[in-house]
Design a protein around this motif. Structure first.
Motif, PDB file in Angstrom:
ATOM      1  N   ILE A  52     -15.808   4.346 -14.618  1.00 47.69           N
ATOM      2  CA  ILE A  52     -14.465   4.453 -14.042  1.00 47.69           C
ATOM      3  C   ILE A  52     -13.417   4.035 -15.070  1.00 47.69           C
ATOM      4  CG2 ILE A  52     -12.931   3.562 -12.246  1.00 47.69           C
ATOM      5  CD1 ILE A  52     -15.384   3.312 -10.430  1.00 47.69           C
ATOM      6  N   GLY A  53     -13.712   2.987 -15.820  1.00 46.25           N
ATOM      7  CA  GLY A  53     -12.783   2.536 -16.846  1.00 46.25           C
ATOM      8  C   GLY A  53     -12.554   3.574 -17.931  1.00 46.25           C
ATOM      9  N   VAL A  54     -13.628   4.219 -18.358  1.00 45.58           N
ATOM     10  CA  VAL A  54     -13.510   5.257 -19.388  1.00 45.58           C
ATOM     11  C   VAL A  54     -12.722   6.450 -18.852  1.00 45.58           C
ATOM     12  CG1 VAL A  54     -14.836   6.983 -20.675  1.00 45.58           C
ATOM     13  CG2 VAL A  54     -15.562   4.599 -20.677  1.00 45.58           C
ATOM     14  N   ALA A  55     -12.998   6.836 -17.610  1.00 42.44           N
ATOM     15  CA  ALA A  55     -12.252   7.945 -17.001  1.00 42.44           C
ATOM     16  C   ALA A  55     -10.768   7.611 -16.907  1.00 42.44           C
ATOM     17  CB  ALA A  55     -12.817   8.252 -15.617  1.00 42.44           C
ATOM     18  N   ALA A  56     -10.455   6.358 -16.575  1.00 44.84           N
ATOM     19  CA  ALA A  56      -9.060   5.944 -16.485  1.00 44.84           C
ATOM     20  C   ALA A  56      -8.396   5.956 -17.863  1.00 44.84           C
ATOM     21  CB  ALA A  56      -8.966   4.552 -15.862  1.00 44.84           C
ATOM     22  N   ALA A  57      -9.129   5.490 -18.870  1.00 43.32           N
ATOM     23  CA  ALA A  57      -8.577   5.458 -20.225  1.00 43.32           C
ATOM     24  C   ALA A  57      -8.274   6.871 -20.729  1.00 43.32           C
ATOM     25  CB  ALA A  57      -9.544   4.756 -21.173  1.00 43.32           C
ATOM     26  N   ALA A  58      -9.224   7.779 -20.504  1.00 44.99           N
ATOM     27  CA  ALA A  58      -9.007   9.164 -20.929  1.00 44.99           C
ATOM     28  C   ALA A  58      -7.900   9.822 -20.102  1.00 44.99           C
ATOM     29  CB  ALA A  58     -10.305   9.956 -20.806  1.00 44.99           C
ATOM     30  N   GLY A  59      -7.919   9.580 -18.793  1.00 45.19           N
ATOM     31  CA  GLY A  59      -6.919  10.183 -17.929  1.00 45.19           C
ATOM     32  C   GLY A  59      -5.516   9.682 -18.188  1.00 45.19           C
ATOM     33  N   SER A  60      -5.393   8.466 -18.730  1.00 43.27           N
ATOM     34  CA  SER A  60      -4.071   7.896 -18.982  1.00 43.27           C
ATOM     35  C   SER A  60      -3.280   8.676 -20.027  1.00 43.27           C
ATOM     36  CB  SER A  60      -4.205   6.436 -19.414  1.00 43.27           C
ATOM     37  OG  SER A  60      -4.869   6.331 -20.673  1.00 43.27           O
ATOM     38  N   LEU A  61      -3.953   9.560 -20.746  1.00 45.32           N
ATOM     39  CA  LEU A  61      -3.231  10.427 -21.683  1.00 45.32           C
ATOM     40  C   LEU A  61      -2.198  11.279 -20.962  1.00 45.32           C
ATOM     41  CD1 LEU A  61      -6.161  11.657 -23.971  1.00 45.32           C
ATOM     42  CD2 LEU A  61      -4.304  10.109 -24.617  1.00 45.32           C
ATOM     43  N   SER A  62      -2.426  11.490 -19.660  1.00 44.71           N
ATOM     44  CA  SER A  62      -1.476  12.294 -18.886  1.00 44.71           C
ATOM     45  C   SER A  62      -0.104  11.646 -18.811  1.00 44.71           C
ATOM     46  CB  SER A  62      -2.017  12.520 -17.470  1.00 44.71           C
ATOM     47  OG  SER A  62      -2.132  11.277 -16.775  1.00 44.71           O
ATOM     48  N   ILE A  63      -0.062  10.328 -18.951  1.00 41.35           N
ATOM     49  CA  ILE A  63       1.223   9.623 -18.899  1.00 41.35           C
ATOM     50  C   ILE A  63       2.019   9.863 -20.168  1.00 41.35           C
ATOM     51  CG2 ILE A  63       2.291   7.340 -18.695  1.00 41.35           C
ATOM     52  CD1 ILE A  63      -0.195   6.450 -17.128  1.00 41.35           C
ATOM     53  N   THR A  64       1.321   9.854 -21.291  1.00 38.84           N
ATOM     54  CA  THR A  64       1.981  10.058 -22.587  1.00 38.84           C
ATOM     55  C   THR A  64       2.216  11.529 -22.888  1.00 38.84           C
ATOM     56  OG1 THR A  64       0.835   8.079 -23.380  1.00 38.84           O
ATOM     57  CG2 THR A  64       1.877   9.480 -25.041  1.00 38.84           C
ATOM     58  N   TYR A  65       1.269  12.361 -22.464  1.00 40.68           N
ATOM     59  CA  TYR A  65       1.359  13.792 -22.749  1.00 40.68           C
ATOM     60  C   TYR A  65       1.300  14.586 -21.443  1.00 40.68           C
ATOM     61  CZ  TYR A  65       0.027  11.970 -27.337  1.00 40.68           C
ATOM     62  OH  TYR A  65      -0.030  11.264 -28.500  1.00 40.68           O
ATOM     63  N   PRO A  66       2.384  14.657 -20.711  1.00 43.15           N
ATOM     64  CA  PRO A  66       2.381  15.303 -19.388  1.00 43.15           C
ATOM     65  C   PRO A  66       2.170  16.812 -19.415  1.00 43.15           C
ATOM     66  CG  PRO A  66       4.611  14.692 -20.016  1.00 43.15           C
ATOM     67  CD  PRO A  66       3.711  14.076 -21.032  1.00 43.15           C
ATOM     68  N   GLU A  67       2.218  17.419 -20.588  1.00 48.59           N
ATOM     69  CA  GLU A  67       2.037  18.875 -20.678  1.00 48.59           C
ATOM     70  C   GLU A  67       0.581  19.267 -20.941  1.00 48.59           C
ATOM     71  OE1 GLU A  67       4.453  20.889 -19.897  1.00 48.59           O
ATOM     72  OE2 GLU A  67       5.785  19.159 -19.649  1.00 48.59           O
ATOM     73  N   LEU A  68      -0.307  18.295 -20.999  1.00 43.92           N
ATOM     74  CA  LEU A  68      -1.718  18.607 -21.258  1.00 43.92           C
ATOM     75  C   LEU A  68      -2.303  19.493 -20.171  1.00 43.92           C
ATOM     76  CD1 LEU A  68      -3.144  15.153 -22.438  1.00 43.92           C
ATOM     77  CD2 LEU A  68      -2.926  17.223 -23.820  1.00 43.92           C
ATOM     78  N   ASN A  69      -3.322  20.264 -20.556  1.00 46.86           N
ATOM     79  CA  ASN A  69      -4.058  21.061 -19.576  1.00 46.86           C
ATOM     80  C   ASN A  69      -4.881  20.106 -18.709  1.00 46.86           C
ATOM     81  OD1 ASN A  69      -6.587  22.474 -18.575  1.00 46.86           O
ATOM     82  ND2 ASN A  69      -5.463  24.236 -19.355  1.00 46.86           N
TER      83      ASN A  69
END
Length: 205
Positions: free
Chosen positions: A154-171
């Protein structure tokens, strides 16, 4: 002491998906991202799901060290077969038949799913290895590391998913799929380390 780590690990399965969706909701095109990841998760789970049986196979058939070697070879064969199947289905014109024809997705949603489906073959290695290692650890009656790996997933998924905050245009489908794969990779790594510490086989009555 044996069962609770398994309960935590199993609960983490859907905890990872929930966590990924939380972060996909931060993307600029959140609705499309969540829908596309749902399609990706469903198709990959359907394709790779049969490899879950490796857990029961290991618990049932492993009785001596040689059995582990046989199962490792068999798992390697399964990885090759399912990886090639994923490539054939999602990196060839069959992809359009599945996404647009079979599932009836709109062209926009189908195109959004394609990058995630293109890397789905990577999941074959981690899904099968994780399932096998869970079975071997349960057979050896040492499951505490499975609780730790479940929480870390869960922690790894959260860390990877947090990129959405910095890069909101990601696929979103690609981001979600990558986070999902990484969550399996961390469990494979931890379980593999634990099994190496055990010598890959523990003689239990």
């Amino acid at each position: 002491g044996f069962s609770w780590p398994l309960i935590i690990n199993t609960s983490a399965e859907m905890g990872v998906i929930y966590t990924i969706n939380l972060f996909l909701g931060r993307l600029s095109n959140a609705e499309l991202a969540i829908a596309a990841f749902g399609v990706t998760h469903g198709l990959v789970s359907l394709l790779m799901g049969p490899m879950r049986n490796l857990t029961q196979t290991a618990q049932t058939l492993v009785g001596q060290r040689e059995d582990v070697r046989v199962l490792l070879v068999f798992t390697g064969q399964l990885i090759a077969i399912f990886a090639l199947l994923a490539i054939a289905l999602f990196q060839t014109p069959l992809r359009d038949e599945i996404l647009r024809g079979g599932m009836g997705l709109t062209p926009e949603l189908a195109a959004y799913c394609e990058p995630a489906m293109a890397i789905s073959f990577v999941m074959a290695a981690f899904w099968s290895s994780t399932a096998l290692f869970r079975g071997l650890l349960a057979k050896a009656r040492t499951t505490k590391s499975l609780a730790a790996s479940g929480i870390l997933r869960i922690g790894v998924a959260a860390a990877a998913g947090s990129l959405s905050i910095t890069y909101p245009e990601l696929n979103g489908a690609l981001l979600g799929g990558s986070a999902w794969i990484l969550s399996y990779a961390i469990e494979t790594t931890i379980s593999g380390w634990r099994l190496r510490r055990l010598g890959w086989y523990a003689n239990v009555s």
